[in-house]
Design an enzyme around this catalytic site. Structure first.
Site, PDB file in Angstrom:
ATOM      1  N   ASP A  43      17.425  72.460   5.636  1.00  0.00           N
ATOM      2  CA  ASP A  43      16.726  71.181   5.757  1.00  0.00           C
ATOM      3  C   ASP A  43      16.032  70.834   4.443  1.00  0.00           C
ATOM      4  O   ASP A  43      15.675  71.711   3.657  1.00  0.00           O
ATOM      5  CB  ASP A  43      15.630  71.268   6.831  1.00  0.00           C
ATOM      6  CG  ASP A  43      16.194  71.628   8.191  1.00  0.00           C
ATOM      7  OD1 ASP A  43      17.361  71.313   8.448  1.00  0.00           O
ATOM      8  OD2 ASP A  43      15.441  72.239   8.978  1.00  0.00           O
TER       9      ASP A  43
HETATM   10  N1  URA Z   1      17.013  76.357  10.844  1.00  0.00           N
HETATM   11  C1  URA Z   1      16.191  75.310  10.632  1.00  0.00           C
HETATM   12  O1  URA Z   1      15.455  74.906  11.505  1.00  0.00           O
HETATM   13  N2  URA Z   1      16.207  74.738   9.411  1.00  0.00           N
HETATM   14  C2  URA Z   1      16.975  75.162   8.392  1.00  0.00           C
HETATM   15  O2  URA Z   1      16.921  74.598   7.300  1.00  0.00           O
HETATM   16  C3  URA Z   1      17.813  76.255   8.635  1.00  0.00           C
HETATM   17  C4  URA Z   1      17.823  76.834   9.880  1.00  0.00           C
END
Ligand code: URA
Length: 259
Positions: A110
């Site tokens: 993310d």
């Molecule tokens: N899980 C999440 O919530 N965010 C990420 O970036 C990777 C795994």
């Protein structure tokens, strides 16, 4: 007819060269970012001569023969795990501008997650690593508000119900307490969208900060946010699919049903 055999649809050529999925390549073509022999091409049906034509994406050569590159990046918060952004936000490619090959991220983190991200131009390895069937372990450290109980950690391990179904078995540990917050280490084998945040929220602990620390046997080591390194040949070999050798069964009396 030999010439006919060298022809390939442009989107297939780009996908085989490891640029992105075929569908995404179609979007890149339609957006006018691809040039063949110096001319921008936006028609999806266009065919290229794989031996003689020069294909450029954003001015960079895209070749079926290009050398394979494998990078381990410490993605900072505030970067997209994509190759471009129509809103002009920074992407992880901005951090690896010195590498001449066209790279793309293996899976994604993310915008507000930091940590270990692999980048490569090896489409086959990417597909292998991101396929849930292959169950590559990914470890995250999540800072959460409050302290999950042993019971709640067990729920994370055995599976929690998210809107897209139950999560597969995972590992969850408390690492340390930091005032009112706690650092939780979670190892999962899937790659659903915002999975770690959703899993922890599902047991009552919204994530305040998230960092991926490990993929398979790879860790961040001494890298700082924004830094990257090439994988060693041994690390690349360890990521490759293991070809399972068929067990050659020798006939025994038992096999023949004579017991
Ligand atoms: N899980 C999440 O919530 N965010 C990420 O970036 C990777 C795994």
């Amino acid at each position: 007819m030999a010439e006919e055999n060298n022809l390939m649809r442009l989107q297939k050529y780009l996908a085989l060269a490891g640029v992105a999925s075929r569908r995404r390549c179609e979007e890149l073509i339609a957006a006018g970012r691809v040039a063949v022999n110096g001319m921008a091409v936006t028609a999806l049906g266009t065919k290229v001569d794989v031996q003689n034509d020069e294909v450029l994406l954003d001015g960079k050569l895209v070749s079926l023969q290009q050398e394979k590159r494998y990078l381990l990046l410490y993605k900072p918060i505030g970067y997209l795990s994509s190759v471009s952004d129509d809103r002009g936000r920074k992407t992880v490619l901005d951090l690896v501008r010195d590498v001449p090959e066209r790279l793309y991220p293996v899976g994604r983190l993310d915008y507000d997650t930091e940590g270990l991200l692999l980048l490569t131009n090896d489409g086959e390895l990417t597909n292998f690593l991101i396929h849930p069937r292959h169950e590559i372990a990914k470890t995250y450290e999540a800072t959460v508000k409050g302290k999950p109980t042993a019971e709640e950690l067990k729920r994370l391990e055995s599976g929690v119900l998210l809107e897209d179904g139950m999560t597969a078995p995972a590992k969850a540990r408390l690492v340390r307490t930091m005032g009112k917050n706690v650092l939780v280490r979670l190892t999962i084998h899937e790659g659903r969208n915002r999975q770690v945040r959703r899993m922890l929220a599902a047991v009552g602990y919204p994530v305040l900060a998230l960092k991926r620390t490990q993929i398979g046997g790879l860790t961040l080591g001494d890298l700082q946010a924004g830094q990257w390194r090439f994988l060693t040949p041994q690390e690349v070999a360890a990521l490759q699919p293991k070809v399972k050798k068929k067990k050659i069964q020798t006939k025994t009396e038992t096999d023949n049903g004579e017991n």
